[in-house]
Design an enzyme around this catalytic site. Structure first.
Site, mmCIF file in Angstrom:
data_model
loop_
_atom_site.group_PDB
_atom_site.id
_atom_site.type_symbol
_atom_site.label_atom_id
_atom_site.label_comp_id
_atom_site.label_asym_id
_atom_site.label_seq_id
_atom_site.Cartn_x
_atom_site.Cartn_y
_atom_site.Cartn_z
ATOM 1 N N LYS A 70 0.835 -1.204 0.000
ATOM 2 C CA LYS A 70 0.000 0.000 0.000
ATOM 3 C C LYS A 70 0.866 1.248 0.000
ATOM 4 C CE LYS A 70 -4.348 -1.515 1.903
ATOM 5 N NZ LYS A 70 -4.799 -2.117 3.153
ATOM 6 N N HIS A 114 9.783 -13.342 -23.368
ATOM 7 C CA HIS A 114 8.773 -14.327 -22.964
ATOM 8 C C HIS A 114 9.153 -15.686 -23.563
ATOM 9 C CE1 HIS A 114 4.879 -15.724 -21.620
ATOM 10 N NE2 HIS A 114 4.774 -16.349 -22.786
HETATM 11 C C1 GRF Z 1 12.879 -16.859 -18.431
HETATM 12 O O1 GRF Z 1 12.505 -18.045 -19.084
HETATM 13 C C2 GRF Z 1 11.979 -15.725 -18.867
HETATM 14 O O2 GRF Z 1 11.636 -15.741 -20.202
HETATM 15 C C3 GRF Z 1 10.777 -16.019 -18.017
HETATM 16 O O3 GRF Z 1 11.308 -16.377 -16.758
HETATM 17 C C4 GRF Z 1 12.613 -16.950 -16.940
HETATM 18 C C5 GRF Z 1 13.537 -16.117 -16.132
HETATM 19 O O4 GRF Z 1 14.792 -16.652 -16.042
HETATM 20 N N1 GRF Z 1 9.838 -14.944 -18.018
HETATM 21 P P1 GRF Z 1 15.993 -15.822 -15.420
HETATM 22 O O5 GRF Z 1 15.521 -15.231 -14.097
HETATM 23 O O6 GRF Z 1 16.387 -14.747 -16.394
HETATM 24 O O7 GRF Z 1 17.073 -16.826 -15.212
#
Ligand code: GRF
Length: 192
Positions: A70, A114
């Site tokens: 908050k 992603h």
């Molecule tokens: C990666 O696969 C990213 O694409 C996803 O979470 C993972 C993170 O890995 N969103 P890191 O923390 O960079 O090792």
């Protein structure tokens, strides 16, 4: 290829929530002569993020922001990033959803990686869903962040084939490896 010299590099903040392997990879990339960016700040939504350890190792300022508290005052955070002259925000395994007001303030300056071939498999547990659907390919995507989850304009993608014996774990490992190639390439694409 263009060389980018120290002070002219684009001041970048990387937002993390976990291990930070993409953060580490981006830091290494930022130290190369061809990198247009310099990483000056690490933001995490939790003090438990292992990736915070790279702050000390590479001497980069870190800040933990409890986005759900908050007491969290977004305007102050936006001001803080502006004072630090942050011109690019790279989300790397960052598990919080940024507000549309925040995104508006940094329009076109926030990018995310992603672990799927967007627009397919937005959201979490991508590898399980990909395997359960018997997909033949998966991959990763670097895209601009818009107010709709995993939906902004795609900058670059990289594809890999899924083997017959693939498990969510083995796929995650394979995809992470190509994430480490894709994120720097996508940044190069933006600034070249
Ligand atoms: C990666 O696969 C990213 O694409 C996803 O979470 C993972 C993170 O890995 N969103 P890191 O923390 O960079 O090792």
């Amino acid at each position: 290829m263009k060389k980018f010299i120290g002070p002219k590099k684009i001041k970048t903040a990387v937002f993390i929530s976990g291990k930070g392997s993409n953060l580490r990879n981006l830091i290494k990339f930022s130290k190369t002569k061809i990198s247009p960016i310099s990483i000056v700040l690490i933001i995490s939504n939790t003090k438990k993020a292992k990736g915070l350890g790279y702050s000390k190792k590479y001497n980069i300022k870190k800040k933990i922001i409890d986005f759900s508290s908050k007491k969290f005052f977004e305007k102050n955070f936006i001001n803080f990033l502006n004072e630090k002259k942050i011109k690019l925000i790279c989300l790397a395994g960052f598990m919080k959803i940024l507000s549309s007001n925040f995104i508006k303030n940094f329009r076109g300056k926030i990018i995310n990686i992603h672990p799927s071939l967007l627009p397919k498999y937005k959201g979490i547990n991508t590898h399980e869903r990909v395997i359960n659907n018997n997909e033949k390919f998966s991959g990763c995507t670097v895209h601009y962040v818009s107010s709709r989850l995993d939906s902004g304009k795609i900058i670059m993608q990289k594809k890999i084939r899924i083997s017959k014996k693939e498990t969510p774990k083995s796929l995650a490992k394979k995809v992470l490896k190509i994430e480490h190639q894709l994120y720097p390439s996508a940044i190069m694409k933006i600034y070249n």
